[in-house]
Scaffold this motif. Structure first.
Motif, short mmCIF file in Angstrom:
data_model
loop_
_atom_site.label_atom_id
_atom_site.label_comp_id
_atom_site.label_asym_id
_atom_site.label_seq_id
_atom_site.Cartn_x
_atom_site.Cartn_y
_atom_site.Cartn_z
N UNK A 8 40.88 13.68 25.62
CA UNK A 8 39.61 14.05 26.23
C UNK A 8 39.96 12.58 26.91
N UNK A 9 38.99 12.05 28.28
CA UNK A 9 38.52 10.88 29.21
C UNK A 9 38.24 10.27 28.31
N UNK A 10 38.15 8.68 28.92
CA UNK A 10 36.41 7.69 28.04
C UNK A 10 35.64 7.87 28.43
N UNK A 11 34.61 7.20 28.16
CA UNK A 11 33.16 6.93 28.55
C UNK A 11 33.69 5.57 29.13
N UNK A 12 33.77 5.40 30.84
CA UNK A 12 33.09 4.82 31.75
C UNK A 12 32.47 4.26 32.46
N UNK A 13 32.00 3.06 31.58
CA UNK A 13 30.73 2.28 32.74
C UNK A 13 31.13 1.44 33.84
N UNK A 14 30.11 2.09 34.70
CA UNK A 14 30.81 1.65 36.21
C UNK A 14 29.29 0.59 36.66
N UNK A 15 29.68 -0.88 37.27
CA UNK A 15 29.19 -1.79 37.66
C UNK A 15 29.20 -2.28 39.15
N UNK A 16 28.36 -3.09 39.72
CA UNK A 16 28.99 -4.07 40.98
C UNK A 16 29.02 -3.16 41.82
N UNK A 17 29.71 -3.40 42.86
CA UNK A 17 30.09 -3.54 44.32
C UNK A 17 30.69 -2.32 44.32
N UNK A 18 30.91 -1.27 44.31
CA UNK A 18 32.30 -0.06 45.07
C UNK A 18 33.12 -0.33 45.85
N UNK A 19 32.29 -1.44 46.56
CA UNK A 19 33.17 -1.43 48.32
C UNK A 19 33.85 -2.82 47.43
N UNK A 20 33.78 -3.73 46.32
CA UNK A 20 35.03 -4.90 46.15
C UNK A 20 35.94 -4.70 45.18
N UNK A 21 37.05 -5.48 44.92
CA UNK A 21 38.07 -5.01 44.38
C UNK A 21 37.85 -4.70 43.17
N UNK A 22 38.23 -3.94 42.43
CA UNK A 22 38.30 -3.11 41.10
C UNK A 22 38.66 -4.07 39.79
#
Length: 261
Positions: A8-22
């Motif tokens: 099962x994959x992890x829960x991932x919290x995403x924030x910031x700018x999707x167009x920026x470096x990860x």
């Protein structure tokens, strides 16, 4: 490389700018992907930030009984799967247990890691079983925060220089730690440490406090890709104890490497 694939994959919290470096953030034991509030506020939209709840933490899957004896390998497989799912190499940042996982992931997938930051990473001893006293301490502290959150928050405000937002996030993560992981899975496996830093093939920033018994011996490895910053006045949680110094060091490093510079 981990030989135990997680299902099962992890829960991932995403924030910031999707167009920026990860940037991928890996938290320490009993924390979660939500325990980076001040760093996220500091960055604003500078990066596209992925902050997973490690297995056994937050809302990510619990360990199955079959996985617990191989917990370090399962957790590494989780992180590698997350890196492999990204469209481009990322900057990988980890604290304590997360720092160890970040280091091992960078060794396993150097092509998926553009830059690595490890904040006082947990030093492995080769153990394949938890240390009972350490597990009991974490279980007790976790239960205290669940039983009387207000008292634990007040204690942390007295005893640490952490911001209120960091302390609140710290306290809020405690009810979501899998106690079976703390009892049966909290060990770190492979004891290679100085050798691991020597083997790194990606630009790396090691951020440590002055008294850092878990840090690799400076004379134990010789890798020009690894840069060490010692932050005066900090303890194990460098970014919470001395955020200005932590941000200055990490910001400069990421500006140099996060976007391939």
């Amino acid at each position: 490389m981990a030989g135990t694939a997680a299902v099962e994959p992890l829960t991932v919290h995403r924030s910031g700018n999707p167009a920026s470096p990860t940037v991928v953030l890996l938290h320490g034991v009993t924390d979660s992907g939500t325990t980076w509030p001040d760093l996220l506020a500091h960055w604003g939209g500078t990066y596209d930030v992925l902050a997973p709840d490690l297995r056994g933490h937050g809302s990510s899957p619990r360990f199955t009984p079959d996985q617990l004896p191989d917990a370090p390998e399962v957790m590494l497989a989780d992180v590698v799967a997350l890196l492999d799912a990204q469209p481009a190499p990322v900057a990988l940042i980890g604290h304590s247990l997360g720092g160890l996982l970040a280091l091992r992931a960078a060794l396993a997938r150097p092509d998926r890691v553009r830059a690595l930051v490890v904040e006082d990473p947990a030093r492995p001893t080769g153990a394949r079983r938890p240390e009972p006293g350490f597990s009991a301490m974490l279980l007790g502290g976790t239960q205290a925060a669940i039983t009387d959150r207000d008292a634990e928050v007040a204690r942390m405000r007295r005893e640490t220089p952490w911001s209120h937002t960091e302390i609140d996030a710290w306290a809020d993560s405690r009810p979501f730690v899998d106690p079976e992981y703390l009892r049966e899975g909290l060990f770190l496996g492979d004891a290679a440490w100085e050798e691991a830093f020597d083997a790194l093939a990606v630009p790396t920033l090691l951020v440590v406090p002055p008294d850092a018994p878990m840090a690799p011996r400076p004379d134990g490895f010789d890798n020009p890709l690894v840069r060490t910053v010692v932050v005066a006045g900090a303890g194990h949680c460098v970014r919470r104890d001395r955020p200005l110094e932590y941000h200055a060091a990490v910001d400069a490093f990421l500006a140099e490497h996060a976007a391939g510079g």
